[in-house]
Design a protein around this motif. Sequence first.
Motif, PDB file in Angstrom:
ATOM      1  N   LEU A  19       1.155   3.917  14.813  1.00  9.26           N
ATOM      2  CA  LEU A  19       2.346   3.094  15.030  1.00  9.26           C
ATOM      3  C   LEU A  19       3.000   3.550  16.323  1.00  9.26           C
ATOM      4  CD1 LEU A  19       4.782   1.230  14.290  1.00  9.26           C
ATOM      5  CD2 LEU A  19       5.694   3.143  12.978  1.00  9.26           C
ATOM      6  N   ASP A  20       3.221   2.612  17.246  1.00 10.33           N
ATOM      7  CA  ASP A  20       3.889   2.948  18.508  1.00 10.33           C
ATOM      8  C   ASP A  20       5.218   2.214  18.586  1.00 10.33           C
ATOM      9  OD1 ASP A  20       3.666   4.305  21.170  1.00 10.33           O
ATOM     10  OD2 ASP A  20       4.009   2.246  21.838  1.00 10.33           O
ATOM     11  N   VAL A 228       0.024   4.559   2.212  1.00 12.06           N
ATOM     12  CA  VAL A 228      -0.096   4.978   3.611  1.00 12.06           C
ATOM     13  C   VAL A 228       1.023   5.979   3.873  1.00 12.06           C
ATOM     14  CG1 VAL A 228      -0.131   4.241   6.023  1.00 12.06           C
ATOM     15  CG2 VAL A 228      -0.908   2.664   4.224  1.00 12.06           C
ATOM     16  N   VAL A 229       0.680   7.218   4.222  1.00 14.35           N
ATOM     17  CA  VAL A 229       1.704   8.199   4.588  1.00 14.35           C
ATOM     18  C   VAL A 229       1.844   8.198   6.104  1.00 14.35           C
ATOM     19  CG1 VAL A 229       1.452   9.658   2.550  1.00 14.35           C
ATOM     20  CG2 VAL A 229       0.021  10.090   4.544  1.00 14.35           C
ATOM     21  N   SER A 230       3.083   8.210   6.570  1.00 14.01           N
ATOM     22  CA  SER A 230       3.318   8.110   8.009  1.00 14.01           C
ATOM     23  C   SER A 230       4.176   9.264   8.494  1.00 14.01           C
ATOM     24  CB  SER A 230       4.006   6.780   8.341  1.00 14.01           C
ATOM     25  OG  SER A 230       5.306   6.734   7.791  1.00 14.01           O
ATOM     26  N   GLY A 231       3.987   9.614   9.750  1.00 13.73           N
ATOM     27  CA  GLY A 231       4.788  10.671  10.331  1.00 13.73           C
ATOM     28  C   GLY A 231       4.224  11.150  11.649  1.00 13.73           C
ATOM     29  N   THR A 232       4.907  12.126  12.217  1.00 16.44           N
ATOM     30  CA  THR A 232       4.526  12.688  13.506  1.00 16.44           C
ATOM     31  C   THR A 232       3.384  13.688  13.343  1.00 16.44           C
ATOM     32  OG1 THR A 232       6.733  12.395  14.444  1.00 16.44           O
ATOM     33  CG2 THR A 232       5.342  14.075  15.451  1.00 16.44           C
ATOM     34  N   VAL A 233       2.337  13.502  14.132  1.00 17.11           N
ATOM     35  CA  VAL A 233       1.202  14.425  14.161  1.00 17.11           C
ATOM     36  C   VAL A 233       0.884  14.694  15.625  1.00 17.11           C
ATOM     37  CG1 VAL A 233      -1.186  14.853  13.490  1.00 17.11           C
ATOM     38  CG2 VAL A 233       0.288  13.426  12.029  1.00 17.11           C
ATOM     39  N   ALA A 234       1.069  15.919  16.074  1.00 19.28           N
ATOM     40  CA  ALA A 234       0.851  16.273  17.477  1.00 19.28           C
ATOM     41  C   ALA A 234      -0.270  17.297  17.581  1.00 19.28           C
ATOM     42  CB  ALA A 234       2.127  16.834  18.095  1.00 19.28           C
ATOM     43  N   VAL A 235      -1.258  16.996  18.420  1.00 21.42           N
ATOM     44  CA  VAL A 235      -2.419  17.870  18.571  1.00 21.42           C
ATOM     45  C   VAL A 235      -2.590  18.223  20.048  1.00 21.42           C
ATOM     46  CG1 VAL A 235      -4.838  18.219  17.967  1.00 21.42           C
ATOM     47  CG2 VAL A 235      -3.474  16.540  16.700  1.00 21.42           C
ATOM     48  N   ALA A 236      -2.843  19.490  20.322  1.00 22.37           N
ATOM     49  CA  ALA A 236      -3.116  19.949  21.681  1.00 22.37           C
ATOM     50  C   ALA A 236      -4.094  21.110  21.605  1.00 22.37           C
ATOM     51  CB  ALA A 236      -1.825  20.361  22.387  1.00 22.37           C
ATOM     52  N   LYS A 308      -4.339  15.336  -0.006  1.00 26.33           N
ATOM     53  CA  LYS A 308      -4.615  15.777  -1.378  1.00 26.33           C
ATOM     54  C   LYS A 308      -3.355  15.702  -2.236  1.00 26.33           C
ATOM     55  CE  LYS A 308      -6.664  19.599  -3.992  1.00 26.33           C
ATOM     56  NZ  LYS A 308      -7.293  20.948  -3.896  1.00 26.33           N
ATOM     57  N   GLU A 309      -2.229  16.152  -1.702  1.00 28.63           N
ATOM     58  CA  GLU A 309      -0.976  16.140  -2.462  1.00 28.63           C
ATOM     59  C   GLU A 309      -0.529  14.721  -2.810  1.00 28.63           C
ATOM     60  OE1 GLU A 309       2.099  19.570  -1.580  1.00 28.63           O
ATOM     61  OE2 GLU A 309       1.381  18.714   0.297  1.00 28.63           O
ATOM     62  N   GLY A 310      -0.596  13.846  -1.812  1.00 30.74           N
ATOM     63  CA  GLY A 310      -0.080  12.497  -2.012  1.00 30.74           C
ATOM     64  C   GLY A 310      -1.098  11.495  -2.492  1.00 30.74           C
ATOM     65  N   GLY A 311      -2.376  11.872  -2.497  1.00 31.07           N
ATOM     66  CA  GLY A 311      -3.413  10.931  -2.885  1.00 31.07           C
ATOM     67  C   GLY A 311      -3.441   9.706  -1.999  1.00 31.07           C
ATOM     68  N   ALA A 312      -3.098   9.877  -0.729  1.00 28.35           N
ATOM     69  CA  ALA A 312      -2.999   8.744   0.192  1.00 28.35           C
ATOM     70  C   ALA A 312      -4.375   8.218   0.570  1.00 28.35           C
ATOM     71  CB  ALA A 312      -2.234   9.143   1.444  1.00 28.35           C
ATOM     72  N   GLN A 313      -4.426   6.929   0.822  1.00 32.49           N
ATOM     73  CA  GLN A 313      -5.656   6.303   1.330  1.00 32.49           C
ATOM     74  C   GLN A 313      -5.644   6.167   2.848  1.00 32.49           C
ATOM     75  OE1 GLN A 313      -3.934   5.066  -1.314  1.00 32.49           O
ATOM     76  NE2 GLN A 313      -5.336   4.484  -2.940  1.00 32.49           N
ATOM     77  N   GLU A 314      -4.478   6.407   3.468  1.00 33.60           N
ATOM     78  CA  GLU A 314      -4.377   6.178   4.910  1.00 33.60           C
ATOM     79  C   GLU A 314      -3.275   7.049   5.491  1.00 33.60           C
ATOM     80  OE1 GLU A 314      -3.770   2.348   7.945  1.00 33.60           O
ATOM     81  OE2 GLU A 314      -4.403   2.049   5.865  1.00 33.60           O
ATOM     82  N   VAL A 315      -3.454   7.456   6.754  1.00 34.57           N
ATOM     83  CA  VAL A 315      -2.446   8.201   7.508  1.00 34.57           C
ATOM     84  C   VAL A 315      -2.061   7.365   8.725  1.00 34.57           C
ATOM     85  CG1 VAL A 315      -1.939  10.299   8.812  1.00 34.57           C
ATOM     86  CG2 VAL A 315      -3.357  10.428   6.744  1.00 34.57           C
ATOM     87  N   LEU A 316      -0.763   7.094   8.864  1.00 33.24           N
ATOM     88  CA  LEU A 316      -0.243   6.322   9.990  1.00 33.24           C
ATOM     89  C   LEU A 316       0.519   7.278  10.902  1.00 33.24           C
ATOM     90  CD1 LEU A 316       0.254   3.436  11.203  1.00 33.24           C
ATOM     91  CD2 LEU A 316       2.381   3.407   9.875  1.00 33.24           C
ATOM     92  N   VAL A 317      -0.003   7.496  12.083  1.00 33.76           N
ATOM     93  CA  VAL A 317       0.564   8.473  13.012  1.00 33.76           C
ATOM     94  C   VAL A 317       1.619   7.787  13.885  1.00 33.76           C
ATOM     95  CG1 VAL A 317       0.048  10.142  14.817  1.00 33.76           C
ATOM     96  CG2 VAL A 317      -1.626   9.705  13.009  1.00 33.76           C
ATOM     97  N   THR A 318       2.832   8.366  13.922  1.00 37.27           N
ATOM     98  CA  THR A 318       3.956   7.724  14.594  1.00 37.27           C
ATOM     99  C   THR A 318       4.496   8.537  15.774  1.00 37.27           C
ATOM    100  OG1 THR A 318       5.575   8.759  13.108  1.00 37.27           O
ATOM    101  CG2 THR A 318       4.635   6.666  12.405  1.00 37.27           C
ATOM    102  N   THR A 319       3.666   9.385  16.345  1.00 41.32           N
ATOM    103  CA  THR A 319       4.106  10.341  17.365  1.00 41.32           C
ATOM    104  C   THR A 319       4.616   9.670  18.638  1.00 41.32           C
ATOM    105  OG1 THR A 319       2.376  11.788  16.513  1.00 41.32           O
ATOM    106  CG2 THR A 319       3.403  12.413  18.601  1.00 41.32           C
TER     107      THR A 319
END
Length: 349
Positions: A19-20, A228-236, A308-319
């Motif tokens: 998500l942008d 769908v769990v959404s949130g900020t995910v930052a990778v470097a 695993k905790e949320g049993g989510a089927q999808e991750v929506l990255v909103t960074t």
Amino acid sequence: MNVEPYVSFLGADIRFSVLDRSRTREGQDGARALRDTVRLAQEVERLGYHRFWVSEHHGVPGVAGSAPTVLAAAVAGATRTIRVGTGGVMLPNHQPLVVAEQFGVLEALYPGRIDMGLGRSVGFTDGVRRALGREKEEAGRFAEQLDELLGWFDGTQTAHPHVHARPAEGLRVPPYVLATGEGAAIAAAAGLPLVIGDLRGRDRMLSAIDRYRAAFRPSSWAAEPYVVVSGTVAVARTEAEAHRLLLPEAWSQAYSRTHGTFPPLLPPERIEALTMTDKERGFYEQGLRGHLYGTGDQVREALEGLVKEGGAQEVLVTTSTYDRAALLDSFRLLADAVGLAPEGAAAGA
């Protein structure tokens, strides 16, 4: 052909999406932000992400995305296979018929690629709400508006007899409910997929997911719960670099909470040199907590725990961050970490 980009996490098939918010940067205008949103969609499509969503904000200085269905049309026209949608259209701001017509046009032009993410928030300020002709109380009618909206697609709406949504009626545009306020309960009652965040309130989020699953009633739109769990995910390449990506958004949020306006993003070095009040510093440090960040291995491990905790089927990255090149690099490193197949690499692509 629209290939389903699943990856295996903990033995389950998981989708990863983006998500942008079309955030503006200091010294750059809204047109630049919108063009960069379209370019980002093209890049994440090549990386193998499943869907790309855009948001709705009105009168916010730091956000250019005010017309999500218009922007979604631009994104869909510039891409070929990735699903495109909204995260979301704020239904209380609009007439359901108009929303149905807009998504009907999108689905007619880009069949099988359009998502309809829907939220229950109203305008950011009293002035914006007045300009939209809406009041805070409109959010309380979300369930009713949602029912009418879906009825325009399947021909069951009764609020306006003898009126039909063209070309929406008879089309299937998958609806998703954003879990703001009572959104999770409404999604369960309507039998719709749930989009929920943010990751900083993990216990609250997991409780809402549990309630959603327990109360879910199958519908013609979804036979079983979909989360769908959404949130900020930052990778470097280092944990410190990944943490630095979080600074611009954290400061923007802190500023909005102390000054009443949401500003464009600043570069990290500017933020690090700021003299903050105690109140600003408190909100800023709060804004840095609870996100997923680090190297690819660190983030993959954290995501596995979340899924695993949320049993989510999808991750929506909103960074969001100031440096667009670093943002794209974060999405590349995340794609590598979770095993997304780049465009053309998947079987049958």
